[in-house]
Design an enzyme around this catalytic site. Structure first.
Site, PDB file in Angstrom:
ATOM      1  N   ASP A  80      64.622  26.759  62.566  1.00 57.57           N
ATOM      2  CA  ASP A  80      65.231  25.489  63.260  1.00 57.57           C
ATOM      3  C   ASP A  80      64.179  24.993  64.324  1.00 57.57           C
ATOM      4  O   ASP A  80      62.813  25.432  64.317  1.00 57.57           O
ATOM      5  CB  ASP A  80      66.504  25.747  64.304  1.00 57.57           C
ATOM      6  CG  ASP A  80      66.039  27.055  64.872  1.00 57.57           C
ATOM      7  OD1 ASP A  80      65.070  27.538  65.174  1.00 57.57           O
ATOM      8  OD2 ASP A  80      67.182  27.599  65.368  1.00 57.57           O
ATOM      9  N   ASP A  86      76.576  32.878  72.367  1.00 55.35           N
ATOM     10  CA  ASP A  86      77.907  32.394  71.586  1.00 55.35           C
ATOM     11  C   ASP A  86      77.673  32.706  70.211  1.00 55.35           C
ATOM     12  O   ASP A  86      78.716  32.185  69.589  1.00 55.35           O
ATOM     13  CB  ASP A  86      77.894  30.700  72.035  1.00 55.35           C
ATOM     14  CG  ASP A  86      76.840  30.056  71.081  1.00 55.35           C
ATOM     15  OD1 ASP A  86      75.956  30.628  70.341  1.00 55.35           O
ATOM     16  OD2 ASP A  86      76.760  28.671  71.063  1.00 55.35           O
ATOM     17  N   HIS A 113      75.510  32.339  67.883  1.00 49.60           N
ATOM     18  CA  HIS A 113      75.106  31.371  66.754  1.00 49.60           C
ATOM     19  C   HIS A 113      73.925  31.959  66.166  1.00 49.60           C
ATOM     20  O   HIS A 113      73.227  32.960  66.687  1.00 49.60           O
ATOM     21  CB  HIS A 113      74.600  29.842  67.261  1.00 49.60           C
ATOM     22  CG  HIS A 113      73.612  29.840  68.360  1.00 49.60           C
ATOM     23  ND1 HIS A 113      73.595  29.179  69.276  1.00 49.60           N
ATOM     24  CD2 HIS A 113      72.460  30.562  68.333  1.00 49.60           C
ATOM     25  CE1 HIS A 113      72.360  28.984  69.956  1.00 49.60           C
ATOM     26  NE2 HIS A 113      71.754  29.868  69.584  1.00 49.60           N
ATOM     27  N   GLU A 136      75.801  26.427  65.604  1.00 52.49           N
ATOM     28  CA  GLU A 136      76.598  26.557  66.673  1.00 52.49           C
ATOM     29  C   GLU A 136      77.964  26.824  66.470  1.00 52.49           C
ATOM     30  O   GLU A 136      78.833  26.615  65.068  1.00 52.49           O
ATOM     31  CB  GLU A 136      76.620  25.231  67.606  1.00 52.49           C
ATOM     32  CG  GLU A 136      75.160  25.081  68.024  1.00 52.49           C
ATOM     33  CD  GLU A 136      74.976  25.781  69.145  1.00 52.49           C
ATOM     34  OE1 GLU A 136      75.386  26.788  69.326  1.00 52.49           O
ATOM     35  OE2 GLU A 136      74.281  25.217  69.986  1.00 52.49           O
TER      36      GLU A 136
HETATM   37  C1  GLP Z   1      67.889  29.595  70.211  1.00 53.76           C
HETATM   38  C2  GLP Z   1      67.309  30.073  68.624  1.00 53.76           C
HETATM   39  C3  GLP Z   1      68.221  31.123  67.879  1.00 53.76           C
HETATM   40  C4  GLP Z   1      68.020  32.329  68.823  1.00 53.76           C
HETATM   41  C5  GLP Z   1      68.918  32.092  69.815  1.00 53.76           C
HETATM   42  C6  GLP Z   1      68.711  33.300  71.070  1.00 53.76           C
HETATM   43  O1  GLP Z   1      69.175  29.050  70.099  1.00 53.76           O
HETATM   44  N1  GLP Z   1      67.925  28.614  67.829  1.00 53.76           N
HETATM   45  O2  GLP Z   1      67.844  31.192  66.866  1.00 53.76           O
HETATM   46  O3  GLP Z   1      68.615  33.469  68.134  1.00 53.76           O
HETATM   47  O4  GLP Z   1      68.112  31.122  70.520  1.00 53.76           O
HETATM   48  O5  GLP Z   1      67.693  33.214  71.834  1.00 53.76           O
HETATM   49  P1  GLP Z   1      67.107  34.493  72.547  1.00 53.76           P
HETATM   50  O6  GLP Z   1      66.737  35.432  71.574  1.00 53.76           O
HETATM   51  O7  GLP Z   1      65.892  34.130  73.436  1.00 53.76           O
HETATM   52  O8  GLP Z   1      68.379  35.056  73.335  1.00 53.76           O
END
Ligand code: GLP
Length: 263
Positions: free
Chosen positions: A72, A141, A143, A148
């Site tokens: 992404d 959440d 995702h 989302e």
């Molecule tokens: C972002 C990314 C996700 C990732 C998530 C969790 O929203 N788009 O791909 O898994 O964050 O991030 P973190 O690993 O910093 O908790």
């Protein structure tokens, strides 16, 4: 689904990196038949990337014949912004290994036609022969990438509007200022991830416990999009003890016993 429970973040990162490295080595990729790796951002995969870089530096693995597709990217954040996923990937992984820049694919959130950009990305993945191994993290959440809650579980690469939860969670990278967090992103879909031959998620810390519970211990639901991995024939979730805080005792014990070979 395989669930690997490691004591802490360091151990889970090492396990995940060893797994990914072994997959690449076993595939013995060539320019004609490269290995296609899906890459996440966020804090969760940092340890995994660090371990892969160490293995590369020690001469144990090469990324010369690896093609990557990132999950992404934010919409309308300049590519050279320190918090863009372009910057993240080069700073935390790509610039430390021998990957060929032309083999790196990251969605362009500044493309003039975002829909065309997303469709083209799907074509590029197909032309590469599909993703061999999609690595990922999980948002608080639940995702996966930026899919989302409420995302279609068969979605493809597209534009998504971020939820308030995610904007809050990601504001830590933008001076805790909600107004600076981009409100939209381009993301591969759940269907895109499901098409990968293998999926490996890393999940660490108590603040992910609820998401992990819904991902592996709950029903498949578009409210917790990572739960769709229950339908994947080769999905692995690597987590630490803290992330297991909300699993049922039965689930927790089952996966520990299974990996120890007691079952
Ligand atoms: C972002 C990314 C996700 C990732 C998530 C969790 O929203 N788009 O791909 O898994 O964050 O991030 P973190 O690993 O910093 O908790």
């Amino acid at each position: 689904m395989r669930v690997i429970i490691e004591p802490d973040y360091e151990a889970l990162s090492k396990w995940a990196a060893n797994y990914v490295a072994n997959r690449i080595i076993q595939a013995n990729p060539t320019p004609e038949k490269p290995f296609v790796l899906g890459c996440p951002t966020g804090s969760s995969p940092l340890g995994l990337y660090r371990n892969l870089i160490d293995m590369y530096s020690a001469g144990k693995i090469s990324f010369q014949n690896v093609i990557t597709f990132n999950m992404d990217e934010y919409v309308k954040l300049p590519e050279d912004h320190p918090e863009s996923y372009h910057s993240f990937m080069w700073n935390n992984f790509f610039k430390h290994i021998d990957i060929k820049p032309e083999n790196v694919h990251i969605l362009n959130g500044n493309a003039p036609d975002l829909v065309a950009e997303c469709n083209h990305y799907e074509e590029l993945i197909a032309q590469a022969g599909g993703v061999d191994l999609f690595m990922g993290g999980i948002g608080p959440d639940g995702h996966l990438a930026f899919n989302e809650p409420g995302s279609s579980l068969s979605s493809r690469t597209r534009i998504k509007t971020l939820t308030t939860d995610t904007i809050h969670a990601n504001s830590r990278f933008f001076d805790n200022d909600l107004s600076l967090v981009p409100k939209q992103a381009l993301t591969v879909g759940i269907g895109t991830v499901m098409d990968a031959k293998e999926v490996l998620l890393v999940c660490s810390g108590h603040n992910k416990a609820r998401a992990l519970k819904h991902c592996i211990d709950g029903d498949i639901s578009h409210k917790w999009t990572s739960s769709m991995l229950q339908m994947h024939p080769h999905a692995i979730v690597v987590c630490d003890e803290a992330a297991c805080d909300e699993l049922t005792v039965g689930t927790y014990k089952y996966y520990l016993d299974k990996e120890r070979g007691n079952l």
